[in-house]
Design a protein around this motif. Structure first.
Motif, PDB file in Angstrom:
ATOM      1  N   MET A 141     -19.882  72.026  25.233  1.00  0.00           N
ATOM      2  CA  MET A 141     -21.239  72.007  25.732  1.00  0.00           C
ATOM      3  C   MET A 141     -21.652  73.445  26.058  1.00  0.00           C
ATOM      4  SD  MET A 141     -22.540  70.283  29.328  1.00  0.00           S
ATOM      5  CE  MET A 141     -20.996  69.467  29.406  1.00  0.00           C
ATOM      6  N   ASN A 142     -22.829  73.809  25.616  1.00  0.00           N
ATOM      7  CA  ASN A 142     -23.356  75.133  25.916  1.00  0.00           C
ATOM      8  C   ASN A 142     -24.210  75.058  27.176  1.00  0.00           C
ATOM      9  OD1 ASN A 142     -22.228  76.409  23.679  1.00  0.00           O
ATOM     10  ND2 ASN A 142     -23.930  75.789  22.374  1.00  0.00           N
ATOM     11  N   LEU A 143     -23.796  75.785  28.191  1.00  0.00           N
ATOM     12  CA  LEU A 143     -24.545  75.850  29.440  1.00  0.00           C
ATOM     13  C   LEU A 143     -25.271  77.191  29.517  1.00  0.00           C
ATOM     14  CD1 LEU A 143     -21.846  74.542  31.940  1.00  0.00           C
ATOM     15  CD2 LEU A 143     -23.831  73.288  31.086  1.00  0.00           C
ATOM     16  N   PRO A 144     -26.436  77.224  30.184  1.00  0.00           N
ATOM     17  CA  PRO A 144     -27.072  78.514  30.430  1.00  0.00           C
ATOM     18  C   PRO A 144     -26.116  79.418  31.214  1.00  0.00           C
ATOM     19  CG  PRO A 144     -28.561  76.714  30.967  1.00  0.00           C
ATOM     20  CD  PRO A 144     -27.212  76.104  30.707  1.00  0.00           C
ATOM     21  N   THR A 145     -26.253  80.703  31.026  1.00  0.00           N
ATOM     22  CA  THR A 145     -25.357  81.678  31.655  1.00  0.00           C
ATOM     23  C   THR A 145     -25.261  81.490  33.165  1.00  0.00           C
ATOM     24  OG1 THR A 145     -25.876  83.243  29.908  1.00  0.00           O
ATOM     25  CG2 THR A 145     -24.895  84.141  31.906  1.00  0.00           C
ATOM     26  N   THR A 146     -26.391  81.268  33.816  1.00  0.00           N
ATOM     27  CA  THR A 146     -26.394  81.077  35.271  1.00  0.00           C
ATOM     28  C   THR A 146     -25.567  79.869  35.671  1.00  0.00           C
ATOM     29  OG1 THR A 146     -28.545  82.123  35.561  1.00  0.00           O
ATOM     30  CG2 THR A 146     -27.863  80.572  37.274  1.00  0.00           C
ATOM     31  N   ILE A 147     -25.737  78.766  34.972  1.00  0.00           N
ATOM     32  CA  ILE A 147     -25.032  77.531  35.322  1.00  0.00           C
ATOM     33  C   ILE A 147     -23.539  77.680  35.028  1.00  0.00           C
ATOM     34  CG2 ILE A 147     -24.891  75.040  34.941  1.00  0.00           C
ATOM     35  CD1 ILE A 147     -27.506  76.120  36.341  1.00  0.00           C
ATOM     36  N   GLU A 148     -23.207  78.288  33.916  1.00  0.00           N
ATOM     37  CA  GLU A 148     -21.810  78.522  33.578  1.00  0.00           C
ATOM     38  C   GLU A 148     -21.131  79.393  34.638  1.00  0.00           C
ATOM     39  OE1 GLU A 148     -19.367  80.686  30.024  1.00  0.00           O
ATOM     40  OE2 GLU A 148     -21.110  79.479  29.468  1.00  0.00           O
ATOM     41  N   GLY A 149     -21.788  80.472  35.059  1.00  0.00           N
ATOM     42  CA  GLY A 149     -21.227  81.349  36.087  1.00  0.00           C
ATOM     43  C   GLY A 149     -21.106  80.663  37.435  1.00  0.00           C
ATOM     44  N   PHE A 150     -22.096  79.863  37.784  1.00  0.00           N
ATOM     45  CA  PHE A 150     -22.112  79.099  39.027  1.00  0.00           C
ATOM     46  C   PHE A 150     -20.903  78.157  39.088  1.00  0.00           C
ATOM     47  CE2 PHE A 150     -23.616  74.726  40.071  1.00  0.00           C
ATOM     48  CZ  PHE A 150     -23.845  74.832  41.433  1.00  0.00           C
ATOM     49  N   VAL A 151     -20.639  77.431  37.997  1.00  0.00           N
ATOM     50  CA  VAL A 151     -19.497  76.515  37.937  1.00  0.00           C
ATOM     51  C   VAL A 151     -18.184  77.308  38.006  1.00  0.00           C
ATOM     52  CG1 VAL A 151     -18.250  74.879  36.453  1.00  0.00           C
ATOM     53  CG2 VAL A 151     -20.733  74.694  36.717  1.00  0.00           C
ATOM     54  N   GLN A 152     -18.097  78.397  37.277  1.00  0.00           N
ATOM     55  CA  GLN A 152     -16.882  79.209  37.278  1.00  0.00           C
ATOM     56  C   GLN A 152     -16.598  79.766  38.674  1.00  0.00           C
ATOM     57  OE1 GLN A 152     -16.744  82.283  34.299  1.00  0.00           O
ATOM     58  NE2 GLN A 152     -14.941  83.224  35.184  1.00  0.00           N
ATOM     59  N   ALA A 153     -17.614  80.271  39.338  1.00  0.00           N
ATOM     60  CA  ALA A 153     -17.428  80.811  40.691  1.00  0.00           C
ATOM     61  C   ALA A 153     -16.966  79.720  41.655  1.00  0.00           C
ATOM     62  CB  ALA A 153     -18.725  81.452  41.187  1.00  0.00           C
ATOM     63  N   GLN A 154     -17.513  78.515  41.523  1.00  0.00           N
ATOM     64  CA  GLN A 154     -17.088  77.417  42.386  1.00  0.00           C
ATOM     65  C   GLN A 154     -15.625  77.079  42.120  1.00  0.00           C
ATOM     66  OE1 GLN A 154     -19.449  73.828  42.250  1.00  0.00           O
ATOM     67  NE2 GLN A 154     -18.209  72.834  43.805  1.00  0.00           N
ATOM     68  N   ASN A 155     -15.240  76.982  40.854  1.00  0.00           N
ATOM     69  CA  ASN A 155     -13.866  76.630  40.517  1.00  0.00           C
ATOM     70  C   ASN A 155     -12.872  77.718  40.911  1.00  0.00           C
ATOM     71  OD1 ASN A 155     -14.477  74.092  39.552  1.00  0.00           O
ATOM     72  ND2 ASN A 155     -14.655  74.757  37.440  1.00  0.00           N
ATOM     73  N   GLU A 156     -13.316  78.968  40.920  1.00  0.00           N
ATOM     74  CA  GLU A 156     -12.445  80.077  41.332  1.00  0.00           C
ATOM     75  C   GLU A 156     -12.474  80.290  42.842  1.00  0.00           C
ATOM     76  OE1 GLU A 156     -13.750  83.392  38.956  1.00  0.00           O
ATOM     77  OE2 GLU A 156     -12.817  82.570  37.138  1.00  0.00           O
ATOM     78  N   ARG A 157     -13.265  79.466  43.533  1.00  0.00           N
ATOM     79  CA  ARG A 157     -13.414  79.544  44.992  1.00  0.00           C
ATOM     80  C   ARG A 157     -13.881  80.928  45.432  1.00  0.00           C
ATOM     81  NH1 ARG A 157      -8.103  76.440  45.120  1.00  0.00           N
ATOM     82  NH2 ARG A 157      -8.843  74.319  44.862  1.00  0.00           N
ATOM     83  N   ASP A 158     -14.794  81.492  44.646  1.00  0.00           N
ATOM     84  CA  ASP A 158     -15.359  82.812  44.912  1.00  0.00           C
ATOM     85  C   ASP A 158     -16.739  82.617  45.527  1.00  0.00           C
ATOM     86  OD1 ASP A 158     -16.424  85.355  44.904  1.00  0.00           O
ATOM     87  OD2 ASP A 158     -15.744  85.837  42.866  1.00  0.00           O
ATOM     88  N   SER A 159     -16.767  82.438  46.843  1.00  0.00           N
ATOM     89  CA  SER A 159     -18.014  82.094  47.526  1.00  0.00           C
ATOM     90  C   SER A 159     -19.051  83.213  47.431  1.00  0.00           C
ATOM     91  CB  SER A 159     -17.751  81.725  48.981  1.00  0.00           C
ATOM     92  OG  SER A 159     -17.108  82.775  49.659  1.00  0.00           O
ATOM     93  N   ALA A 160     -18.623  84.469  47.405  1.00  0.00           N
ATOM     94  CA  ALA A 160     -19.577  85.576  47.294  1.00  0.00           C
ATOM     95  C   ALA A 160     -20.274  85.540  45.936  1.00  0.00           C
ATOM     96  CB  ALA A 160     -18.882  86.905  47.511  1.00  0.00           C
ATOM     97  N   SER A 161     -19.508  85.404  44.858  1.00  0.00           N
ATOM     98  CA  SER A 161     -20.114  85.318  43.523  1.00  0.00           C
ATOM     99  C   SER A 161     -20.974  84.072  43.413  1.00  0.00           C
ATOM    100  CB  SER A 161     -19.039  85.294  42.438  1.00  0.00           C
ATOM    101  OG  SER A 161     -18.422  86.546  42.332  1.00  0.00           O
ATOM    102  N   PHE A 162     -20.487  82.950  43.935  1.00  0.00           N
ATOM    103  CA  PHE A 162     -21.219  81.687  43.893  1.00  0.00           C
ATOM    104  C   PHE A 162     -22.616  81.873  44.492  1.00  0.00           C
ATOM    105  CE2 PHE A 162     -22.498  77.659  45.813  1.00  0.00           C
ATOM    106  CZ  PHE A 162     -22.232  76.734  44.808  1.00  0.00           C
ATOM    107  N   SER A 163     -22.698  82.492  45.656  1.00  0.00           N
ATOM    108  CA  SER A 163     -23.978  82.614  46.349  1.00  0.00           C
ATOM    109  C   SER A 163     -24.961  83.506  45.598  1.00  0.00           C
ATOM    110  CB  SER A 163     -23.777  83.125  47.774  1.00  0.00           C
ATOM    111  OG  SER A 163     -23.306  84.459  47.772  1.00  0.00           O
TER     112      SER A 163
END
Length: 107
Positions: free
Chosen positions: A1-23
């Motif tokens: 599935m192709n996700l927009p860059t923002t959504i892909e990064g948002f999911v990746q940051a959540q899975n990496e538990r990177d709250s600063a990047s997530f926000s």
């Protein structure tokens, strides 16, 4: 599935538990509604996601994405240390250019 860059990064940051990047995927005045509470602005969103991921050890796997204009629904399978895991949830997103201005959950 192709996700927009923002959504892909948002999911990746959540899975990496990177709250600063997530926000940083949210607008400065964004809101998140979760479990009866609303969190406003990047600082509150960063604190909320940090506490939630530490408490529940969440991992998300996107299974569907639909967008119409500035509104989008990301359907994910969420696994973690919470009752009923894994669960399918929908992330209801409002987008402002390339950032998230609003997020609420159903599922």
């Amino acid at each position: 599935m192709n996700l927009p860059t923002t959504i892909e990064g948002f999911v990746q940051a959540q899975n990496e538990r990177d709250s600063a990047s997530f926000s940083h995927y949210f607008t400065a005045d964004a809101t998140v509604s979760d479990e009866g509470h609303t969190y406003s602005g990047r600082a509150e969103i960063r604190e909320w996601i940090q506490q939630a991921t530490e408490k529940y050890q969440m991992q998300t796997r996107p299974i569907n994405y639909q967008q119409s204009g500035a509104s989008a629904i990301l359907t994910v399978e969420v696994a973690g240390t919470f009752p009923g895991s894994p669960a399918v949830m929908q992330y209801h997103l409002e987008l402002d250019n390339s950032l998230i201005s609003s997020l609420r959950f159903t599922g």
